[in-house]
Design an enzyme around this catalytic site. Structure first.
Site, PDB file in Angstrom:
ATOM      1  N   LYS A 118      46.920  41.507  22.728  1.00 32.49           N
ATOM      2  CA  LYS A 118      46.507  40.008  22.631  1.00 32.49           C
ATOM      3  C   LYS A 118      45.549  39.833  23.794  1.00 32.49           C
ATOM      4  O   LYS A 118      46.102  40.735  24.576  1.00 32.49           O
ATOM      5  CB  LYS A 118      47.583  38.983  22.643  1.00 32.49           C
ATOM      6  CG  LYS A 118      49.005  39.098  23.424  1.00 32.49           C
ATOM      7  CD  LYS A 118      48.746  39.437  24.731  1.00 32.49           C
ATOM      8  CE  LYS A 118      48.298  38.541  26.012  1.00 32.49           C
ATOM      9  NZ  LYS A 118      48.190  39.108  27.315  1.00 32.49           N
TER      10      LYS A 118
ATOM     11  N   TYR B  58      49.835  32.672  25.745  1.00 33.86           N
ATOM     12  CA  TYR B  58      51.532  32.546  25.327  1.00 33.86           C
ATOM     13  C   TYR B  58      51.857  30.999  25.090  1.00 33.86           C
ATOM     14  O   TYR B  58      52.580  30.591  24.095  1.00 33.86           O
ATOM     15  CB  TYR B  58      52.347  33.087  26.261  1.00 33.86           C
ATOM     16  CG  TYR B  58      52.389  34.631  26.255  1.00 33.86           C
ATOM     17  CD1 TYR B  58      53.136  35.503  25.394  1.00 33.86           C
ATOM     18  CD2 TYR B  58      51.255  35.258  26.936  1.00 33.86           C
ATOM     19  CE1 TYR B  58      53.438  36.697  25.246  1.00 33.86           C
ATOM     20  CE2 TYR B  58      51.260  36.684  26.930  1.00 33.86           C
ATOM     21  CZ  TYR B  58      52.328  37.538  25.999  1.00 33.86           C
ATOM     22  OH  TYR B  58      52.195  38.888  26.292  1.00 33.86           O
TER      23      TYR B  58
HETATM   24  P1  NDP Z   1      46.150  48.294  32.390  1.00 36.03           P
HETATM   25  O1  NDP Z   1      45.172  47.882  33.164  1.00 36.03           O
HETATM   26  O2  NDP Z   1      47.269  48.553  32.894  1.00 36.03           O
HETATM   27  O3  NDP Z   1      45.833  49.320  31.018  1.00 36.03           O
HETATM   28  C1  NDP Z   1      44.667  49.309  30.420  1.00 36.03           C
HETATM   29  C2  NDP Z   1      44.436  50.665  30.221  1.00 36.03           C
HETATM   30  O4  NDP Z   1      43.096  50.659  29.498  1.00 36.03           O
HETATM   31  C3  NDP Z   1      43.832  51.659  31.649  1.00 36.03           C
HETATM   32  O5  NDP Z   1      45.071  52.299  32.098  1.00 36.03           O
HETATM   33  C4  NDP Z   1      43.044  52.607  30.738  1.00 36.03           C
HETATM   34  O6  NDP Z   1      43.679  53.488  30.453  1.00 36.03           O
HETATM   35  C5  NDP Z   1      42.265  51.895  29.665  1.00 36.03           C
HETATM   36  N1  NDP Z   1      41.004  51.626  29.951  1.00 36.03           N
HETATM   37  C6  NDP Z   1      39.872  51.969  29.331  1.00 36.03           C
HETATM   38  N2  NDP Z   1      38.704  51.542  29.899  1.00 36.03           N
HETATM   39  C7  NDP Z   1      39.088  50.572  31.118  1.00 36.03           C
HETATM   40  C8  NDP Z   1      38.256  49.878  31.947  1.00 36.03           C
HETATM   41  N3  NDP Z   1      37.168  49.578  31.831  1.00 36.03           N
HETATM   42  N4  NDP Z   1      39.157  49.282  33.056  1.00 36.03           N
HETATM   43  C9  NDP Z   1      40.518  49.156  32.885  1.00 36.03           C
HETATM   44  N5  NDP Z   1      41.278  50.132  31.904  1.00 36.03           N
HETATM   45  C10 NDP Z   1      40.427  50.917  31.040  1.00 36.03           C
HETATM   46  O7  NDP Z   1      45.913  46.882  31.284  1.00 36.03           O
HETATM   47  P2  NDP Z   1      47.377  46.363  30.543  1.00 36.03           P
HETATM   48  O8  NDP Z   1      48.138  47.542  29.901  1.00 36.03           O
HETATM   49  O9  NDP Z   1      48.154  45.245  31.429  1.00 36.03           O
HETATM   50  O10 NDP Z   1      46.752  45.468  29.240  1.00 36.03           O
HETATM   51  C11 NDP Z   1      46.212  46.095  28.255  1.00 36.03           C
HETATM   52  C12 NDP Z   1      46.198  45.240  27.050  1.00 36.03           C
HETATM   53  O11 NDP Z   1      47.375  44.841  26.646  1.00 36.03           O
HETATM   54  C13 NDP Z   1      45.405  43.656  27.292  1.00 36.03           C
HETATM   55  O12 NDP Z   1      44.897  43.424  26.187  1.00 36.03           O
HETATM   56  C14 NDP Z   1      46.809  42.934  27.576  1.00 36.03           C
HETATM   57  O13 NDP Z   1      46.179  41.623  27.258  1.00 36.03           O
HETATM   58  C15 NDP Z   1      47.698  43.397  26.666  1.00 36.03           C
HETATM   59  N6  NDP Z   1      48.994  43.096  27.289  1.00 36.03           N
HETATM   60  C16 NDP Z   1      49.801  42.697  26.403  1.00 36.03           C
HETATM   61  C17 NDP Z   1      51.277  42.407  26.779  1.00 36.03           C
HETATM   62  C18 NDP Z   1      52.240  41.922  25.818  1.00 36.03           C
HETATM   63  O14 NDP Z   1      53.413  41.441  26.330  1.00 36.03           O
HETATM   64  N7  NDP Z   1      51.774  41.900  24.398  1.00 36.03           N
HETATM   65  C19 NDP Z   1      51.678  42.422  28.068  1.00 36.03           C
HETATM   66  C20 NDP Z   1      50.618  43.224  29.080  1.00 36.03           C
HETATM   67  C21 NDP Z   1      49.231  43.279  28.550  1.00 36.03           C
HETATM   68  P3  NDP Z   1      43.277  55.182  30.545  1.00 36.03           P
HETATM   69  O15 NDP Z   1      43.256  55.542  32.058  1.00 36.03           O
HETATM   70  O16 NDP Z   1      44.315  55.795  29.581  1.00 36.03           O
HETATM   71  O17 NDP Z   1      41.798  55.235  29.792  1.00 36.03           O
END
Ligand code: NDP
Length: 368
Positions: A133, A218
C-alpha cells in the site's frame, strides 16, 4: 446487547478450514499440502525486513528470490534468509525472473512511485503479484495494474495486512454484526512524526503524496472495513507548514470526513507531525475502540457494553497477520480464488484519496 466472541473463527482456523464469518470475506488458514508457491521479494528495505522472517511461519508459501538495486545487498540478504544465487536479481535483471520456475509470486515492497512499473513487469513475466500500500501513485496507475494482471491471467493482491489481523477482524465483525447498534460516528487517526527530510516518503515522485498516501490510508481503510460501506462524499482540510524543509513536496496533515449512505460519518486524521494509531466506532448502543489499532503486534480493543467498559480479547487466528497474508495469496494461486484484498480494493482507496486531495485543494465537498 451481547458481545459475542467469535468462537467459530477460532474453531475454523484451528481446524485448518477457511475462515468465514459474519459476511466477512473468508481467508484460508489451513495446513499446506503439495507444492508451496515461491515468493520473490522486490526492494530490500525496512518493511521487507519485517516480512522476510514470516516465511518461517507460513504453511503454504516459501521464499525463493530477492530483488535489489545492489547485488551485494541481495547476496547478503540471500545468505541470511537462505536464498541461493539463482534466486538473486537486480532491477536490471528482474525481467528474467520469468525463467525462474521457483517464483510464482512477486511481492513489490518498493517506494510507492515504483509499484506500478514493477507490478506490470511482474505480470509480464507471468507472475502473480502482491503490491504494498498505497497501490500506486494514482488511480489511473492502479487501473492499469489491475488490467495488466487480468490480461496475464495473474492474481493481484494489495498488502492490507489488517484484514488478516485478529483485533481488526473482530472489530469488523462486531460493527458489521450490529453489536454496537447502528454505527453513527467512526473516528480514525493514523500518523507519525516523520524524520529525515531526504527520505523517499517526502519526495512526490516516489511517494505520490504525503501522510495520506503512507499512513492516512490506514484511517481510510479502517473507516471502510469497519463499516463495510463505501463513502458517498468526502470533505478534507489540509494543514502543512510549507516552510518546514520536510514538506516542500508533500502534505503533512490532511484531515478528512467521509459520509456513508447509511448516515454513518467517519472523521479521519492523517499526519506526518505526531503519533496516532487508533480508531473508535460509536453506535447507537455502545462503542468500540482500538489502540494501537493497526500495529504489527499488540493491537487492543475496548468495548463499551451497557455501563461497563471492558478490554476485549479477539479470538486468536492460526497465524500472525503477515504469514496469514502471504499464505492467503498462495492459496488463491493454488485454488484460483480471488484474494480478499484484491487490486480492486486498492483502486477504491486510490479513487477516494484523489477525491480527498481534490476536496482539500478546492475547499469543497466532493461527491463520490
Ligand atoms: P524503505 O525505504 O525502507 O525500503 C524501500 C526499498 O526499496 C529500499 O530499501 C530499496 O531496496 C528499494 N528502492 C529502490 N529504489 C529506491 C529509491 N529510489 N529510493 C528508496 N528505495 C528504493 O521503505 P519501506 O520498506 O518502509 O516501504 C516500502 C513500501 O512498503 C512502501 O510502499 C510502503 O508504503 C510499504 N510499507 C507497508 C507497510 C505495511 O505495514 N503494510 C509498512 C511499511 C511500509 P534495495 O536497496 O534493495 O534496492
Amino acid at each position: 446487547m451481547m458481545f459475542r466472541s467469535s468462537r467459530r473463527e477460532v474453531l475454523a482456523a484451528g481446524a485448518g478450514g477457511a475462515v468465514a464469518l459474519s459476511g466477512l470475506p473468508a481467508f484460508a488458514a489451513g495446513q499446506g499440502e503439495g507444492r508451496r508457491p515461491g515468493y520473490a521479494i522486490v526492494g530490500l528495505g525496512m518493511y521487507a525486513d519485517v516480512i522476510l522472517p514470516r516465511f518461517a511461519e507460513c504453511r503454504h508459501s516459501r521464499l525463493t528470490a530477492l530483488v535489489s538495486g545492489s547485488m551485494d545487498k541481495a547476496r547478503a540478504w540471500g545468505a541470511r534468509w537462505g536464498v541461493p544465487e539463482r534466486g538473486l536479481y537486480t532491477y536490471d535483471t528482474f525481467d528474467t525472473i520469468r525463467d525462474n520456475p521457483d517464483v510464482d509470486i512477486v511481492y513489490v515492497i518498493l517506494p510507492n512511485g515504483m509499484h506500478h512499473e514493477y507490478t506490470l513487469r511482474a505480470a509480464a513475466a507471468g507472475k502473480h503479484v502482491v503490491c504494498e500500500k498505497p497501490m500506486a501513485n494514482t488511480a489511473a496507475e492502479a487501473e492499469s495494474m489491475i488490467a495488466a494482471c487480468r490480461a496475464a491471467g495473474r492474481k493481484l493482491m494489495i498488502g492490507y495486512r489488517s484484514h488478516f489481523e485478529p483485533a481488526n477482524r473482530e472489530a469488523m465483525r462486531i460493527v458489521r454484526d450490529g453489536e454496537l447498534g447502528r454505527a453513527r460516528i467512526v473516528t480514525a487517526e493514523t500518523g507519525f512524526n516523520i524524520g529525515d527530510p531526504a527520505q523517499w516518503r517526502l519526495n512526490r515522485a516516489l511517494a505520490g503524496g504525503g501522510s495520506l498516501m503512507d499512513i492516512g490510508i490506514y484511517s481510510l481503510q479502517a473507516a471502510r472495513y469497519l463499516t463495510g460501506e463505501e463513502p458517498v462524499a468526502v470533505t478534507a482540510v489540509e494543514s502543512t507548514d510549507r516552510t518546514d524543509v520536510r514538506f516542500r513536496e508533500v502534505e503533512d496533515t490532511i484531515n478528512f470526513q467521509l459520509r456513508f449512505a447509511s448516515g454513518t460519518v467517519a472523521n479521519c486524521v492523517s499526519t506526518y507531525g505526531s503519533n496516532h494509531n487508533r480508531y473508535r466506532v460509536v453506535g447507537t448502543e455502545g462503542w468500540l475502540d482500538a489502540e494501537p489499532a493497526t500495529a504489527y503486534a499488540g493491537n487492543r480493543l475496548r468495548l463499551r457494553r451497557g455501563r461497563e467498559t471492558v478490554e476485549h480479547t479477539p479470538p486468536a487466528l492460526a497465524v500472525n497477520q503477515f504469514s496469514g497474508q502471504l499464505d492467503h495469496l498462495s492459496q488463491c494461486v493454488m485454488t484460483g480464488a480471488e484474494p480478499i484484498v484484491a487490486g480492486e480494493e486498492g483502486l477504491k482507496d486510490m479513487r477516494i484519496i484523489e477525491a480527498i486531495y481534490r476536496s482539500a485543494a478546492e475547499g469543497r465537498t466532493i461527491a463520490l
